[in-house]
Design an enzyme around this catalytic site. Structure first.
Site, PDB file in Angstrom:
ATOM      1  CE1 TYR A 255      46.400 -41.264  69.615  1.00  0.00           C
ATOM      2  CE2 TYR A 255      44.667 -40.477  68.151  1.00  0.00           C
ATOM      3  CZ  TYR A 255      45.134 -41.397  69.074  1.00  0.00           C
ATOM      4  OH  TYR A 255      44.333 -42.443  69.462  1.00  0.00           O
ATOM      5  CG  HIS A 297      51.883 -48.051  72.555  1.00  0.00           C
ATOM      6  ND1 HIS A 297      52.303 -48.995  71.636  1.00  0.00           N
ATOM      7  CD2 HIS A 297      52.784 -48.118  73.575  1.00  0.00           C
ATOM      8  CE1 HIS A 297      53.390 -49.602  72.080  1.00  0.00           C
ATOM      9  NE2 HIS A 297      53.704 -49.088  73.251  1.00  0.00           N
ATOM     10  CG  ASP A 298      44.702 -44.478  72.259  1.00  0.00           C
ATOM     11  OD1 ASP A 298      45.172 -43.880  71.273  1.00  0.00           O
ATOM     12  OD2 ASP A 298      43.492 -44.455  72.557  1.00  0.00           O
ATOM     13  CB  ALA A 299      48.699 -42.460  77.390  1.00  0.00           C
ATOM     14  CG  HIS A 300      44.903 -39.450  73.150  1.00  0.00           C
ATOM     15  ND1 HIS A 300      43.880 -38.840  73.852  1.00  0.00           N
ATOM     16  CD2 HIS A 300      44.390 -40.603  72.655  1.00  0.00           C
ATOM     17  CE1 HIS A 300      42.794 -39.577  73.763  1.00  0.00           C
ATOM     18  NE2 HIS A 300      43.072 -40.661  73.070  1.00  0.00           N
TER      19      HIS A 300
END
Length: 423
Positions: A255, A297-300
């Site tokens: 992240y 939102h979790d597109a790391h």
């Protein structure tokens, strides 16, 4: 005392992973370096005769392993330390992402004879497997199974042939990834299935997926983009690596707010290693905008990958897509900033411009494409929701996702077309 594993790429031994006094090292074989077609295992591990130290070695190899509680459970099952990347790869590093296999020194690469190397499962066995996965991720410890996939979500490499699902044994390549429901996330199967299908409708070339049901149990089957079939119909591996591996970042720092890659680093990577890079950079722009508009939102950086399918790497298809923003209990922060903002609701026109500049994109070109996607996406989502060939119309969660998409697209269009945004 040094412990060693031979590292194979496709069917060729290319190097050695060693654990020396608790530290990982990797060294390419001299025979591999002499090959005229020798390729590097990773962008972060260029071809060289000297060994790589732990700082250079660990990001790629640790990046092949499951994360978080899955890693802890696997370590318990195998009775090894959860911090021991080497021991985990020794136990489960037979079928990984890409074309990497780990074998003990002197051990021959398994050569699957035929389809008998697949353990085909009946419906009851699949139900049992779905029940077992939360307790035994990757089915770690089962004889003949050495399976590993990165990430913190339950998943399992499987072989799919029509309606049949089986476990790949003794070196057989898997064809799909089976993803059961995430217990703490409402209807994650429908959510991811809808988002992946919507990306396909938008011609973004995601990993293809199918929702399957057995009795009252639903799961997602995702076709592996790092697998292909040869002229004889045999499954073959393609090499790949995620952006954290390529950038030399350990998975614990995936992240941005932990010091992991930002979007500028991701675009710079694609521009540096792909040829021609312009089409790949534009594909990555589409991926970033699509993820933002659907609320993923979790597109790391571990959710973007490079695929080595030809002379030069290309951007891999989209995968691991979930509209997390529809769940009030999940974070409202995006994994990577758009401009200087982590929260989508705070992204103004100037932040989109900041993002474009940091990504090396012309502001006008980026704004045109962002607006194009924002104008096309709501109608595409509504059409997919109503499509009788899918089962999305009856799901309240899909309605919430489509509403969120409409709101985000309207907000983006309004902010990018306001008079101040034209300056």
């Amino acid at each position: 005392m040094a412990h060693k594993l031979e590292v194979w790429l496709f069917a060729i031994r290319i190097g050695t992973l060693a654990l020396v006094e608790g530290r990982l090292t990797f060294q390419y074989d001299s025979d591999w370096l002499k090959q005229p077609n020798a390729v590097a295992l990773s962008c972060s591990l260029p071809l060289q005769a000297e060994p790589f130290d732990e700082r250079r070695t660990r990001p790629f190899f640790a990046g092949l392993l499951p994360e978080g509680h899955l890693r802890r459970l696997i370590a318990q099952q195998l009775q090894v330390s959860r911090q021991n990347d080497f021991a985990l790869l020794d136990h489960i590093g037979g079928e990984c992402a890409g074309a990497v296999t780990f074998l003990a020194p002197g051990q021959a690469l398994p050569q699957p004879a035929d389809s008998s190397e697949v353990e085909w499962l009946g419906n009851t066995q699949i139900i049992t497997l779905l029940d077992e996965l939360p307790r035994r991720p990757m089915l770690a410890g089962q004889d003949g199974l050495r399976l590993s996939l990165a990430g913190a979500q339950d998943k399992l490499p499987v072989v799919v042939d029509g309606d049949r699902i089986g476990l790949p044994r003794n070196g057989t390549p898997s064809s799909h990834i089976l993803k059961p429901a995430i217990h703490s996330v409402e209807d994650s199967i429908t959510n991811e299935g809808f988002c992946l299908t919507l990306a396909e409708v938008m011609q973004l070339r995601p990993a293809r997926s199918t929702i399957r049901s057995i009795r009252d149990r639903r799961f997602l089957l995702v076709e592996r983009y790092d697998r292909t079939t040869d002229a004889e119909g045999r499954m073959q591996r393609l090499h790949q690596e995620d952006f954290c591996q390529a950038l030399g970042v350990v998975p614990e720092m995936k992240y941005q707010n932990e010091g992991g890659p930002d979007l500028a680093s991701c675009f710079a990577l694609v521009r540096r290693v792909t040829r021609p890079s312009a089409p790949q950079v534009l594909r990555l722009l589409d991926y970033v905008v699509f993820n933002a508009l659907i609320g993923n939102h979790d597109a790391h950086a571990k959710n973007f990958s490079l695929l080595y399918a030809g002379q030069a790497p290309v951007l891999a298809p989209l995968y691991d897509m979930l509209s997390t923003a529809v769940y009030p209990n999940l974070t409202a922060k995006m994994a990577m900033k758009l401009g200087s903002q982590y929260r989508f609701g705070e992204v103004q026109a100037r932040h989109w411009e900041q993002f474009a500049e940091s990504a090396g994109l012309a502001r006008a070109q980026a704004r045109k494409r962002i607006l194009e996607l924002a104008r096309l996406l709501p109608a595409a989502a509504r059409k997919l929701q109503a499509d009788p060939n899918h089962s999305f119309s009856s799901h309240a969660l899909v309605e919430r996702i489509v509403n969120l998409i409409e709101q985000r697209c309207q907000l983006t269009i309004r902010r990018l077309t306001a008079p101040a945004a034209e300056d």
